[in-house]
Design a protein around this motif. Structure first.
Motif, PDB file in Angstrom:
ATOM      1  N   LYS A 185       1.732 144.192  75.811  1.00 34.02           N
ATOM      2  CA  LYS A 185       0.933 145.048  76.693  1.00 34.02           C
ATOM      3  C   LYS A 185       1.649 146.364  76.986  1.00 34.02           C
ATOM      4  CE  LYS A 185      -2.126 141.919  76.656  1.00 34.02           C
ATOM      5  NZ  LYS A 185      -3.231 142.086  75.671  1.00 34.02           N
ATOM      6  N   TYR A 186       2.958 146.309  77.167  1.00 32.93           N
ATOM      7  CA  TYR A 186       3.713 147.545  77.379  1.00 32.93           C
ATOM      8  C   TYR A 186       3.712 148.402  76.113  1.00 32.93           C
ATOM      9  CZ  TYR A 186       5.744 146.913  82.030  1.00 32.93           C
ATOM     10  OH  TYR A 186       5.922 146.816  83.391  1.00 32.93           O
ATOM     11  N   PHE A 187       3.819 147.766  74.968  1.00 30.83           N
ATOM     12  CA  PHE A 187       3.868 148.517  73.711  1.00 30.83           C
ATOM     13  C   PHE A 187       2.568 149.281  73.472  1.00 30.83           C
ATOM     14  CE2 PHE A 187       3.379 148.994  69.107  1.00 30.83           C
ATOM     15  CZ  PHE A 187       4.585 149.597  68.777  1.00 30.83           C
ATOM     16  N   HIS A 188       1.445 148.652  73.806  1.00 28.32           N
ATOM     17  CA  HIS A 188       0.144 149.275  73.562  1.00 28.32           C
ATOM     18  C   HIS A 188      -0.412 150.002  74.789  1.00 28.32           C
ATOM     19  CE1 HIS A 188      -0.257 147.506  69.592  1.00 28.32           C
ATOM     20  NE2 HIS A 188       0.093 146.336  70.085  1.00 28.32           N
ATOM     21  N   GLY A 189       0.269 149.881  75.932  1.00 26.17           N
ATOM     22  CA  GLY A 189      -0.220 150.528  77.147  1.00 26.17           C
ATOM     23  C   GLY A 189      -1.525 149.931  77.625  1.00 26.17           C
ATOM     24  N   MET A 190      -1.562 148.614  77.789  1.00 26.77           N
ATOM     25  CA  MET A 190      -2.781 147.913  78.185  1.00 26.77           C
ATOM     26  C   MET A 190      -2.647 147.326  79.587  1.00 26.77           C
ATOM     27  SD  MET A 190      -3.489 146.002  74.522  1.00 26.77           S
ATOM     28  CE  MET A 190      -5.090 145.346  74.990  1.00 26.77           C
ATOM     29  N   LEU A 191      -3.749 146.835  80.118  1.00 26.34           N
ATOM     30  CA  LEU A 191      -3.824 146.229  81.455  1.00 26.34           C
ATOM     31  C   LEU A 191      -3.395 147.203  82.546  1.00 26.34           C
ATOM     32  CD1 LEU A 191      -2.451 142.612  80.818  1.00 26.34           C
ATOM     33  CD2 LEU A 191      -4.823 143.395  80.860  1.00 26.34           C
ATOM     34  N   GLY A 192      -3.610 148.485  82.316  1.00 24.24           N
ATOM     35  CA  GLY A 192      -3.253 149.486  83.311  1.00 24.24           C
ATOM     36  C   GLY A 192      -1.795 149.894  83.274  1.00 24.24           C
ATOM     37  N   LEU A 193      -1.035 149.332  82.343  1.00 20.44           N
ATOM     38  CA  LEU A 193       0.381 149.681  82.206  1.00 20.44           C
ATOM     39  C   LEU A 193       0.525 150.945  81.365  1.00 20.44           C
ATOM     40  CD1 LEU A 193       1.795 146.138  81.345  1.00 20.44           C
ATOM     41  CD2 LEU A 193       2.105 147.348  83.513  1.00 20.44           C
ATOM     42  N   ALA A 194       1.471 151.791  81.743  1.00 18.48           N
ATOM     43  CA  ALA A 194       1.769 152.960  80.923  1.00 18.48           C
ATOM     44  C   ALA A 194       2.493 152.492  79.661  1.00 18.48           C
ATOM     45  CB  ALA A 194       2.643 153.940  81.702  1.00 18.48           C
ATOM     46  N   LYS A 195       2.173 153.093  78.544  1.00 20.67           N
ATOM     47  CA  LYS A 195       2.838 152.727  77.289  1.00 20.67           C
ATOM     48  C   LYS A 195       4.338 152.947  77.437  1.00 20.67           C
ATOM     49  CE  LYS A 195       2.896 153.882  72.325  1.00 20.67           C
ATOM     50  NZ  LYS A 195       2.567 152.550  71.789  1.00 20.67           N
ATOM     51  N   ASN A 196       5.110 151.899  77.176  1.00 26.86           N
ATOM     52  CA  ASN A 196       6.557 151.962  77.355  1.00 26.86           C
ATOM     53  C   ASN A 196       7.208 151.118  76.265  1.00 26.86           C
ATOM     54  OD1 ASN A 196       9.253 151.724  78.189  1.00 26.86           O
ATOM     55  ND2 ASN A 196       8.713 151.813  80.357  1.00 26.86           N
ATOM     56  N   VAL A 197       7.531 151.762  75.148  1.00 24.18           N
ATOM     57  CA  VAL A 197       8.062 151.036  73.999  1.00 24.18           C
ATOM     58  C   VAL A 197       9.434 150.443  74.304  1.00 24.18           C
ATOM     59  CG1 VAL A 197       8.733 151.216  71.572  1.00 24.18           C
ATOM     60  CG2 VAL A 197       6.734 152.465  72.406  1.00 24.18           C
ATOM     61  N   SER A 198      10.253 151.175  75.043  1.00 23.31           N
ATOM     62  CA  SER A 198      11.585 150.671  75.381  1.00 23.31           C
ATOM     63  C   SER A 198      11.490 149.377  76.184  1.00 23.31           C
ATOM     64  CB  SER A 198      12.369 151.717  76.177  1.00 23.31           C
ATOM     65  OG  SER A 198      12.610 152.863  75.398  1.00 23.31           O
ATOM     66  N   ARG A 199      10.570 149.357  77.148  1.00 24.89           N
ATOM     67  CA  ARG A 199      10.385 148.147  77.950  1.00 24.89           C
ATOM     68  C   ARG A 199       9.848 147.013  77.089  1.00 24.89           C
ATOM     69  NH1 ARG A 199      12.063 144.477  81.122  1.00 24.89           N
ATOM     70  NH2 ARG A 199      10.531 143.568  82.572  1.00 24.89           N
ATOM     71  N   ALA A 200       8.961 147.348  76.162  1.00 28.52           N
ATOM     72  CA  ALA A 200       8.417 146.337  75.257  1.00 28.52           C
ATOM     73  C   ALA A 200       9.535 145.701  74.435  1.00 28.52           C
ATOM     74  CB  ALA A 200       7.374 146.962  74.337  1.00 28.52           C
ATOM     75  N   ILE A 201      10.432 146.531  73.924  1.00 27.23           N
ATOM     76  CA  ILE A 201      11.532 146.024  73.108  1.00 27.23           C
ATOM     77  C   ILE A 201      12.454 145.134  73.939  1.00 27.23           C
ATOM     78  CG2 ILE A 201      13.601 146.711  71.831  1.00 27.23           C
ATOM     79  CD1 ILE A 201      12.009 149.159  70.857  1.00 27.23           C
ATOM     80  N   GLU A 202      12.690 145.521  75.188  1.00 27.10           N
ATOM     81  CA  GLU A 202      13.509 144.690  76.077  1.00 27.10           C
ATOM     82  C   GLU A 202      12.883 143.309  76.254  1.00 27.10           C
ATOM     83  OE1 GLU A 202      13.880 146.724  79.754  1.00 27.10           O
ATOM     84  OE2 GLU A 202      15.194 148.314  78.980  1.00 27.10           O
ATOM     85  N   LEU A 203      11.582 143.296  76.491  1.00 25.09           N
ATOM     86  CA  LEU A 203      10.884 142.029  76.699  1.00 25.09           C
ATOM     87  C   LEU A 203      10.849 141.202  75.420  1.00 25.09           C
ATOM     88  CD1 LEU A 203       8.007 143.425  78.916  1.00 25.09           C
ATOM     89  CD2 LEU A 203       9.648 141.677  79.637  1.00 25.09           C
ATOM     90  N   TRP A 204      10.579 141.843  74.295  1.00 26.22           N
ATOM     91  CA  TRP A 204      10.556 141.113  73.022  1.00 26.22           C
ATOM     92  C   TRP A 204      11.927 140.526  72.702  1.00 26.22           C
ATOM     93  CZ3 TRP A 204       7.655 145.639  70.250  1.00 26.22           C
ATOM     94  CH2 TRP A 204       6.274 145.503  70.481  1.00 26.22           C
ATOM     95  N   THR A 205      12.973 141.285  73.008  1.00 25.29           N
ATOM     96  CA  THR A 205      14.326 140.790  72.750  1.00 25.29           C
ATOM     97  C   THR A 205      14.610 139.556  73.593  1.00 25.29           C
ATOM     98  OG1 THR A 205      15.094 143.035  72.232  1.00 25.29           O
ATOM     99  CG2 THR A 205      16.776 141.393  72.751  1.00 25.29           C
ATOM    100  N   GLU A 206      14.206 139.610  74.857  1.00 24.44           N
ATOM    101  CA  GLU A 206      14.384 138.453  75.739  1.00 24.44           C
ATOM    102  C   GLU A 206      13.585 137.258  75.230  1.00 24.44           C
ATOM    103  OE1 GLU A 206      13.599 137.104  80.412  1.00 24.44           O
ATOM    104  OE2 GLU A 206      13.270 139.193  79.796  1.00 24.44           O
ATOM    105  N   ALA A 207      12.339 137.510  74.833  1.00 23.75           N
ATOM    106  CA  ALA A 207      11.487 136.427  74.336  1.00 23.75           C
ATOM    107  C   ALA A 207      12.036 135.843  73.036  1.00 23.75           C
ATOM    108  CB  ALA A 207      10.066 136.936  74.125  1.00 23.75           C
ATOM    109  N   ALA A 208      12.554 136.709  72.167  1.00 22.69           N
ATOM    110  CA  ALA A 208      13.121 136.241  70.899  1.00 22.69           C
ATOM    111  C   ALA A 208      14.322 135.334  71.146  1.00 22.69           C
ATOM    112  CB  ALA A 208      13.524 137.432  70.035  1.00 22.69           C
ATOM    113  N   GLU A 209      15.137 135.698  72.125  1.00 25.29           N
ATOM    114  CA  GLU A 209      16.302 134.877  72.459  1.00 25.29           C
ATOM    115  C   GLU A 209      15.885 133.509  72.978  1.00 25.29           C
ATOM    116  OE1 GLU A 209      18.377 137.335  75.212  1.00 25.29           O
ATOM    117  OE2 GLU A 209      19.313 138.582  73.649  1.00 25.29           O
ATOM    118  N   LEU A 210      14.673 133.447  73.552  1.00 27.70           N
ATOM    119  CA  LEU A 210      14.146 132.177  74.056  1.00 27.70           C
ATOM    120  C   LEU A 210      13.402 131.400  72.971  1.00 27.70           C
ATOM    121  CD1 LEU A 210      12.818 133.364  77.542  1.00 27.70           C
ATOM    122  CD2 LEU A 210      14.815 131.913  77.111  1.00 27.70           C
ATOM    123  N   GLY A 211      13.254 132.022  71.798  1.00 31.09           N
ATOM    124  CA  GLY A 211      12.638 131.322  70.673  1.00 31.09           C
ATOM    125  C   GLY A 211      11.267 131.787  70.255  1.00 31.09           C
ATOM    126  N   SER A 212      10.764 132.876  70.833  1.00 33.17           N
ATOM    127  CA  SER A 212       9.426 133.353  70.490  1.00 33.17           C
ATOM    128  C   SER A 212       9.379 133.898  69.063  1.00 33.17           C
ATOM    129  CB  SER A 212       8.986 134.452  71.465  1.00 33.17           C
ATOM    130  OG  SER A 212       7.802 135.079  71.012  1.00 33.17           O
TER     131      SER A 212
END
Length: 262
Positions: A119-146
Protein backbone atom coordinates in the motif's frame (compact mmCIF):
# COMPACT_ATOMS: atom_id res chain seq x y z
CA UNK A 1 52.81 -13.42 2.94
CA UNK A 2 54.83 -14.36 -0.14
CA UNK A 3 53.52 -13.80 -3.65
CA UNK A 4 53.15 -17.54 -4.11
CA UNK A 5 51.23 -17.94 -0.86
CA UNK A 6 48.96 -15.03 -1.77
CA UNK A 7 48.21 -16.63 -5.13
CA UNK A 8 47.36 -19.94 -3.46
CA UNK A 9 45.07 -18.17 -0.98
CA UNK A 10 43.35 -16.28 -3.78
CA UNK A 11 42.85 -19.47 -5.77
CA UNK A 12 41.36 -21.10 -2.69
CA UNK A 13 38.95 -18.22 -2.23
CA UNK A 14 37.84 -18.42 -5.85
CA UNK A 15 37.32 -22.17 -5.57
CA UNK A 16 35.26 -21.71 -2.39
CA UNK A 17 33.12 -19.08 -4.09
CA UNK A 18 32.59 -21.34 -7.11
CA UNK A 19 31.62 -24.24 -4.85
CA UNK A 20 29.13 -22.07 -2.97
CA UNK A 21 27.63 -20.91 -6.26
CA UNK A 22 27.27 -24.51 -7.49
CA UNK A 23 25.64 -25.57 -4.23
CA UNK A 24 23.19 -22.67 -4.45
CA UNK A 25 22.35 -23.54 -8.04
CA UNK A 26 21.71 -27.16 -7.09
CA UNK A 27 19.39 -26.13 -4.25
CA UNK A 28 17.66 -23.64 -6.53
CA UNK A 29 16.88 -26.22 -9.19
CA UNK A 30 15.94 -28.95 -6.70
CA UNK A 31 13.46 -26.91 -4.65
CA UNK A 32 10.43 -24.71 -5.24
CA UNK A 33 8.67 -27.05 -7.67
CA UNK A 34 5.39 -26.72 -5.80
CA UNK A 35 3.52 -23.54 -5.02
CA UNK A 36 3.38 -22.42 -1.37
CA UNK A 37 0.44 -23.19 0.89
CA UNK A 38 -0.37 -19.48 0.91
CA UNK A 39 -1.48 -19.84 -2.71
CA UNK A 40 -4.30 -22.14 -1.63
CA UNK A 41 -7.77 -20.86 -0.89
CA UNK A 42 -8.31 -21.38 2.86
CA UNK A 43 -11.89 -22.51 2.25
CA UNK A 44 -11.74 -25.03 -0.62
CA UNK A 45 -7.99 -25.70 -0.14
CA UNK A 46 -7.37 -25.68 -3.91
CA UNK A 47 -4.54 -23.67 -5.41
CA UNK A 48 -5.75 -20.31 -6.70
CA UNK A 49 -5.47 -19.80 -10.44
CA UNK A 50 -2.74 -17.57 -11.81
CA UNK A 51 -2.36 -14.67 -11.57
CA UNK A 52 -3.45 -15.05 -7.96
CA UNK A 53 -4.57 -11.44 -7.48
CA UNK A 54 -6.98 -11.72 -10.41
CA UNK A 55 -8.61 -14.90 -9.12
CA UNK A 56 -8.89 -14.20 -5.42
CA UNK A 57 -9.58 -11.45 -2.92
CA UNK A 58 -7.42 -10.52 0.04
CA UNK A 59 -9.38 -10.06 3.26
CA UNK A 60 -7.49 -7.71 5.57
CA UNK A 61 -9.34 -8.93 8.67
CA UNK A 62 -7.53 -12.27 8.57
CA UNK A 63 -5.04 -11.68 5.71
CA UNK A 64 -6.43 -14.68 3.84
CA UNK A 65 -6.94 -14.80 0.08
CA UNK A 66 -10.26 -16.40 -0.80
CA UNK A 67 -10.69 -17.66 -4.36
CA UNK A 68 -13.40 -16.18 -6.56
CA UNK A 69 -15.34 -19.44 -6.47
CA UNK A 70 -15.64 -19.48 -2.69
CA UNK A 71 -16.34 -15.75 -2.74
CA UNK A 72 -19.25 -16.37 -5.09
CA UNK A 73 -20.54 -19.20 -2.91
CA UNK A 74 -20.47 -16.88 0.11
CA UNK A 75 -22.48 -14.24 -1.76
CA UNK A 76 -24.99 -16.85 -2.83
CA UNK A 77 -25.48 -17.66 0.85
CA UNK A 78 -26.15 -13.99 1.56
CA UNK A 79 -22.73 -13.13 3.00
CA UNK A 80 -22.13 -9.68 1.54
CA UNK A 81 -20.75 -7.74 4.51
CA UNK A 82 -18.54 -10.29 6.23
CA UNK A 83 -15.38 -12.19 5.41
CA UNK A 84 -16.12 -15.60 3.84
CA UNK A 85 -13.34 -17.13 5.92
CA UNK A 86 -13.35 -15.59 9.41
CA UNK A 87 -16.84 -14.00 9.31
CA UNK A 88 -15.52 -10.62 10.48
CA UNK A 89 -17.47 -7.60 9.24
CA UNK A 90 -15.75 -6.13 6.21
CA UNK A 91 -14.34 -2.58 6.35
CA UNK A 92 -16.16 -0.05 4.21
CA UNK A 93 -13.59 2.74 3.84
CA UNK A 94 -9.86 3.34 3.66
CA UNK A 95 -9.54 4.32 7.32
CA UNK A 96 -11.16 1.16 8.68
CA UNK A 97 -9.27 -1.01 6.19
CA UNK A 98 -5.96 0.54 7.19
CA UNK A 99 -6.83 0.14 10.88
CA UNK A 100 -7.40 -3.59 10.39
CA UNK A 101 -4.07 -3.97 8.62
CA UNK A 102 -2.23 -1.93 11.25
CA UNK A 103 -3.72 -4.08 14.01
CA UNK A 104 -2.25 -7.20 12.47
CA UNK A 105 1.04 -5.44 11.71
CA UNK A 106 1.38 -4.58 15.40
CA UNK A 107 1.18 -8.30 16.17
CA UNK A 108 4.00 -9.14 13.77
CA UNK A 109 1.83 -10.69 11.07
CA UNK A 110 4.17 -11.13 8.08
CA UNK A 111 1.32 -11.09 5.56
CA UNK A 112 -0.04 -7.84 6.98
CA UNK A 113 3.40 -6.22 7.06
CA UNK A 114 3.96 -7.21 3.44
CA UNK A 115 0.48 -5.97 2.49
CA UNK A 116 1.08 -2.61 4.17
CA UNK A 117 4.33 -2.35 2.23
CA UNK A 118 2.35 -2.82 -0.98
CA UNK A 119 0.00 0.00 0.00
CA UNK A 120 2.86 2.39 0.73
CA UNK A 121 4.58 1.47 -2.54
CA UNK A 122 1.47 2.23 -4.60
CA UNK A 123 0.15 5.07 -2.42
CA UNK A 124 -3.17 3.40 -1.62
CA UNK A 125 -5.71 3.54 1.23
CA UNK A 126 -5.07 7.26 1.61
CA UNK A 127 -1.36 6.73 2.24
CA UNK A 128 1.17 8.92 0.46
CA UNK A 129 3.39 6.92 -1.88
CA UNK A 130 6.52 6.11 0.12
CA UNK A 131 8.86 3.62 -1.52
CA UNK A 132 11.43 3.80 1.27
CA UNK A 133 8.80 2.88 3.85
CA UNK A 134 7.56 0.09 1.59
CA UNK A 135 11.07 -1.36 1.36
CA UNK A 136 11.43 -1.19 5.15
CA UNK A 137 8.19 -3.10 5.60
CA UNK A 138 9.01 -5.65 2.90
CA UNK A 139 12.42 -6.24 4.47
CA UNK A 140 10.81 -6.85 7.85
CA UNK A 141 8.21 -9.17 6.30
CA UNK A 142 10.88 -11.06 4.35
CA UNK A 143 12.84 -11.65 7.55
CA UNK A 144 9.65 -13.15 9.00
CA UNK A 145 9.32 -15.45 6.00
CA UNK A 146 7.00 -13.61 3.61
CA UNK A 147 7.49 -14.97 0.09
CA UNK A 148 5.64 -12.03 -1.43
CA UNK A 149 7.99 -9.61 0.30
CA UNK A 150 11.00 -11.43 -1.14
CA UNK A 151 9.46 -11.05 -4.59
CA UNK A 152 8.75 -7.34 -4.17
CA UNK A 153 12.27 -6.70 -2.91
CA UNK A 154 13.68 -8.59 -5.88
CA UNK A 155 11.93 -6.20 -8.24
CA UNK A 156 12.88 -2.92 -6.56
CA UNK A 157 16.53 -3.85 -6.09
CA UNK A 158 16.92 -5.31 -9.58
CA UNK A 159 15.30 -2.31 -11.24
CA UNK A 160 16.53 0.32 -8.78
CA UNK A 161 13.05 1.56 -7.90
CA UNK A 162 13.27 3.82 -4.86
CA UNK A 163 16.61 2.31 -3.91
CA UNK A 164 20.05 2.17 -5.49
CA UNK A 165 20.08 -0.47 -8.21
CA UNK A 166 21.61 -3.70 -6.95
CA UNK A 167 21.00 -6.52 -9.40
CA UNK A 168 22.84 -9.19 -7.35
CA UNK A 169 20.66 -8.31 -4.36
CA UNK A 170 17.56 -8.41 -6.54
CA UNK A 171 18.54 -11.84 -7.85
CA UNK A 172 19.20 -13.03 -4.29
CA UNK A 173 15.68 -12.13 -3.19
CA UNK A 174 14.28 -13.64 -6.38
CA UNK A 175 16.11 -16.90 -5.69
CA UNK A 176 14.83 -17.03 -2.12
CA UNK A 177 11.24 -16.62 -3.33
CA UNK A 178 11.66 -19.14 -6.16
CA UNK A 179 13.01 -21.79 -3.80
CA UNK A 180 9.79 -21.41 -1.80
CA UNK A 181 7.62 -21.96 -4.86
CA UNK A 182 6.92 -18.40 -6.01
CA UNK A 183 5.97 -18.77 -9.67
CA UNK A 184 6.75 -15.26 -10.93
CA UNK A 185 10.15 -15.29 -9.24
CA UNK A 186 10.98 -18.58 -10.93
CA UNK A 187 9.94 -17.18 -14.30
CA UNK A 188 12.01 -14.05 -13.72
CA UNK A 189 15.10 -16.12 -12.95
CA UNK A 190 14.63 -17.67 -16.37
CA UNK A 191 14.56 -14.20 -17.89
CA UNK A 192 17.78 -13.27 -16.09
CA UNK A 193 19.54 -16.39 -17.35
CA UNK A 194 18.23 -15.82 -20.87
CA UNK A 195 19.55 -12.25 -20.87
CA UNK A 196 22.92 -13.61 -19.75
CA UNK A 197 22.96 -16.06 -22.64
CA UNK A 198 22.40 -19.11 -20.43
CA UNK A 199 19.59 -20.54 -22.53
CA UNK A 200 19.68 -24.07 -21.15
CA UNK A 201 19.39 -22.85 -17.58
CA UNK A 202 16.67 -20.39 -18.57
CA UNK A 203 14.59 -23.21 -20.04
CA UNK A 204 15.04 -25.25 -16.85
CA UNK A 205 13.59 -22.41 -14.79
CA UNK A 206 10.69 -21.92 -17.20
CA UNK A 207 9.98 -25.66 -17.17
CA UNK A 208 9.41 -25.45 -13.43
CA UNK A 209 7.10 -22.42 -13.57
CA UNK A 210 5.20 -23.77 -16.60
CA UNK A 211 4.46 -26.98 -14.71
CA UNK A 212 3.01 -24.87 -11.90
CA UNK A 213 0.49 -23.43 -14.34
CA UNK A 214 2.17 -20.22 -15.51
CA UNK A 215 1.24 -19.69 -19.15
CA UNK A 216 3.92 -17.06 -20.00
CA UNK A 217 6.59 -19.62 -19.10
CA UNK A 218 4.98 -22.21 -21.36
CA UNK A 219 4.78 -19.74 -24.23
CA UNK A 220 8.42 -18.77 -23.73
CA UNK A 221 9.52 -22.41 -23.90
CA UNK A 222 7.56 -22.72 -27.13
CA UNK A 223 9.44 -19.73 -28.52
CA UNK A 224 12.74 -21.22 -27.34
CA UNK A 225 11.87 -24.45 -29.14
CA UNK A 226 11.20 -22.53 -32.35
CA UNK A 227 14.56 -20.77 -31.96
CA UNK A 228 16.38 -24.05 -31.40
CA UNK A 229 17.19 -23.43 -27.73
CA UNK A 230 14.78 -26.03 -26.32
CA UNK A 231 14.03 -29.60 -27.31
CA UNK A 232 10.64 -30.74 -28.57
CA UNK A 233 10.48 -33.15 -25.63
CA UNK A 234 10.98 -30.27 -23.20
CA UNK A 235 8.09 -28.32 -24.68
CA UNK A 236 5.88 -31.42 -24.67
CA UNK A 237 6.74 -32.07 -21.02
CA UNK A 238 6.08 -28.45 -20.08
CA UNK A 239 2.76 -28.45 -21.95
CA UNK A 240 1.58 -31.61 -20.21
CA UNK A 241 2.60 -30.28 -16.80
CA UNK A 242 0.94 -26.94 -17.48
CA UNK A 243 -2.33 -28.56 -18.51
CA UNK A 244 -2.36 -30.77 -15.42
CA UNK A 245 -1.71 -27.78 -13.15
CA UNK A 246 -4.44 -25.68 -14.75
CA UNK A 247 -6.94 -28.52 -14.56
CA UNK A 248 -6.27 -28.98 -10.85
CA UNK A 249 -7.06 -25.31 -10.23
CA UNK A 250 -10.46 -25.44 -11.93
CA UNK A 251 -13.81 -25.85 -10.21
CA UNK A 252 -17.43 -25.33 -11.18
CA UNK A 253 -17.74 -22.43 -8.74
CA UNK A 254 -14.65 -20.71 -10.12
CA UNK A 255 -15.81 -21.12 -13.70
CA UNK A 256 -19.21 -19.69 -12.76
CA UNK A 257 -17.57 -16.73 -11.02
CA UNK A 258 -15.49 -15.99 -14.12
CA UNK A 259 -18.57 -16.23 -16.33
CA UNK A 260 -20.47 -13.74 -14.18
CA UNK A 261 -17.64 -11.21 -14.12
CA UNK A 262 -16.80 -11.34 -17.84
Amino acid sequence: MSTEAAAVAQAGSVESANLAARNLQERLMASGHERPEGDRCPICFDLVELPVAAHSKMNVCCMKRVCIGCGLAAHQRGMFDSCPFCRTSLPHDNASTLAMIQKRVSKGDEAAINHLGDKYFHGMLGLAKNVSRAIELWTEAAELGSIGAHYSLSLVYYKGEGVEEDKPMGIHYCQQAAMKGHVLSRHNLGVVEYNNGNYELAVQHWMISAKMGYEPSLNTIKDMFKEGHAAKAQYAEALLGYRDAVEEMKSLQREEAKRLTN
